[in-house]
Design an enzyme around this catalytic site. Structure first.
Site, PDB file in Angstrom:
ATOM      1  N   ARG A  38       0.907  -1.263   0.134  1.00 57.03           N
ATOM      2  CA  ARG A  38      -0.058   0.073  -0.482  1.00 57.03           C
ATOM      3  C   ARG A  38       0.836   1.065  -0.079  1.00 57.03           C
ATOM      4  O   ARG A  38      -0.173   2.457  -0.781  1.00 57.03           O
ATOM      5  CB  ARG A  38      -1.237  -0.268   1.504  1.00 57.03           C
ATOM      6  CG  ARG A  38      -2.326  -1.031   0.699  1.00 57.03           C
ATOM      7  CD  ARG A  38      -2.787  -1.312   2.725  1.00 57.03           C
ATOM      8  NE  ARG A  38      -4.359  -2.662   1.903  1.00 57.03           N
ATOM      9  CZ  ARG A  38      -3.323  -3.782   1.629  1.00 57.03           C
ATOM     10  NH1 ARG A  38      -2.752  -4.221   1.271  1.00 57.03           N
ATOM     11  NH2 ARG A  38      -4.634  -4.012   1.260  1.00 57.03           N
ATOM     12  N   ASP A 147     -16.087   4.907  12.381  1.00 54.14           N
ATOM     13  CA  ASP A 147     -15.131   4.765  11.185  1.00 54.14           C
ATOM     14  C   ASP A 147     -13.919   6.092  11.267  1.00 54.14           C
ATOM     15  O   ASP A 147     -14.343   6.640  11.076  1.00 54.14           O
ATOM     16  CB  ASP A 147     -15.319   3.403  10.253  1.00 54.14           C
ATOM     17  CG  ASP A 147     -15.019   2.164   9.935  1.00 54.14           C
ATOM     18  OD1 ASP A 147     -15.103   1.138  10.681  1.00 54.14           O
ATOM     19  OD2 ASP A 147     -13.101   2.481   9.339  1.00 54.14           O
TER      20      ASP A 147
END
Length: 285
Positions: A38, A147
């Site tokens: 990533r 979140d």
């Protein structure tokens, strides 16, 4: 464009320490491949050429937008409706009966799902309350979904789910609360989408937590497994400060608040273990 240089062990350590300070999430060496891939993708996407250039961008970006993009990529969002449903049964069979004992007429009941991922958990709570709690019409229930991942929160607000995600929803409830879309996915009804307030929340940022108060029930399942001991304790203390006296917190089946903090009482309802913030004058033990 030339290939990005490999992420070194020193690069990984520097990034891991930065990400830990920002989010409380700890990456050990077992996550090297996941993290390196990533990071490499973002180095390419931002034309940074190498880790040092990208890391400078990450730390000095005044808006924090790149940190948020990377956070969205680094967090795992895998869930489905009515996951670990025994805790929802415990909510309506036992927990709420205790919560309402300390409520005055007109007081709201606040339920917080953190992390809520793509919304399956808070929507499951809403459906379960509608179907299983006889007193639902007597109280104003506020459900929050939080979140750290802004992309997944946007998905939660649309309320669109794959057949796999909704496979645990009983047929009568599918008919009542969902509409099948042309692409084969399902969308939850507008009333339930309106019943959950979704908000981006980082447990490491006090400003994010300041909006939460007098919470009666928290579902924090399978988040603390990504934290180290220090971050777990900090999270437990942060939750404690947002909760009403007598409020409850539900963790994932592999998590134990007793190994994290002594602030909470252990409560067992049948085979289900949950944790309670003591009432004034009560001890946590």
């Amino acid at each position: 464009m030339s290939a990005v240089k490999a992420i070194t062990s020193d690069d990984f350590a520097r990034f891991s320490e930065y990400f830990y300070r920002k989010t409380g999430i700890h990456f050990d060496d077992s996550k090297r491949y996941f993290v390196d891939r990533r990071l490499t993708d973002r180095i390419s996407a931002t034309d940074s050429h190498d880790f040092n250039t990208y890391f400078r961008l990450l730390r000095l970006n005044p808006s924090g937008s790149e940190t948020q993009v990377l956070t969205n990529l680094m967090t795992v969002n895998e869930t489905y409706f009515f996951r670990e449903a025994y805790q929802f049964d415990c909510l309506t069979d036992f927990i709420l009966a205790e919560v309402v004992r300390y409520k005055r007429a007109g007081d709201p009941i606040r339920v917080w799902s953190m992390p809520c991922s793509s919304g399956e958990e808070p929507y499951s709570i809403a459906i379960h309350l509608m179907e299983k709690w006889a007193q639902i019409d007597r109280y104003e229930v506020e459900i929050f979904g939080s979140d750290i991942d802004t992309t997944i929160l946007a998905s939660a607000q649309t309320g669109i789910y794959s057949p796999r995600s909704v496979q645990g929803v009983p047929p009568n409830q599918m008919k009542k609360y969902f509409t099948k879309l042309r692409d084969g996915n399902w969308q939850i009804c507008q009333d339930l989408r309106d019943s959950v307030e979704f908000v981006r929340t980082n447990l490491n940022e006090p400003a994010d937590l300041s909006r939460f108060s007098r919470i009666d029930v928290i579902f924090c399942r399978n988040l603390l497994i990504y934290f180290d001991d220090m971050s777990r304790r900090a999270a437990a203390e942060a939750f404690y400060e947002t909760m009403s006296p007598g409020a409850f917190i539900c963790l994932g089946h592999s998590e134990s608040m007793s190994r994290i903090s002594s602030l909470f009482k252990v409560r067992r309802f049948g085979s289900t273990i949950v944790y309670q913030k003591p009432l004034p004058g009560e001890a946590s033990a």
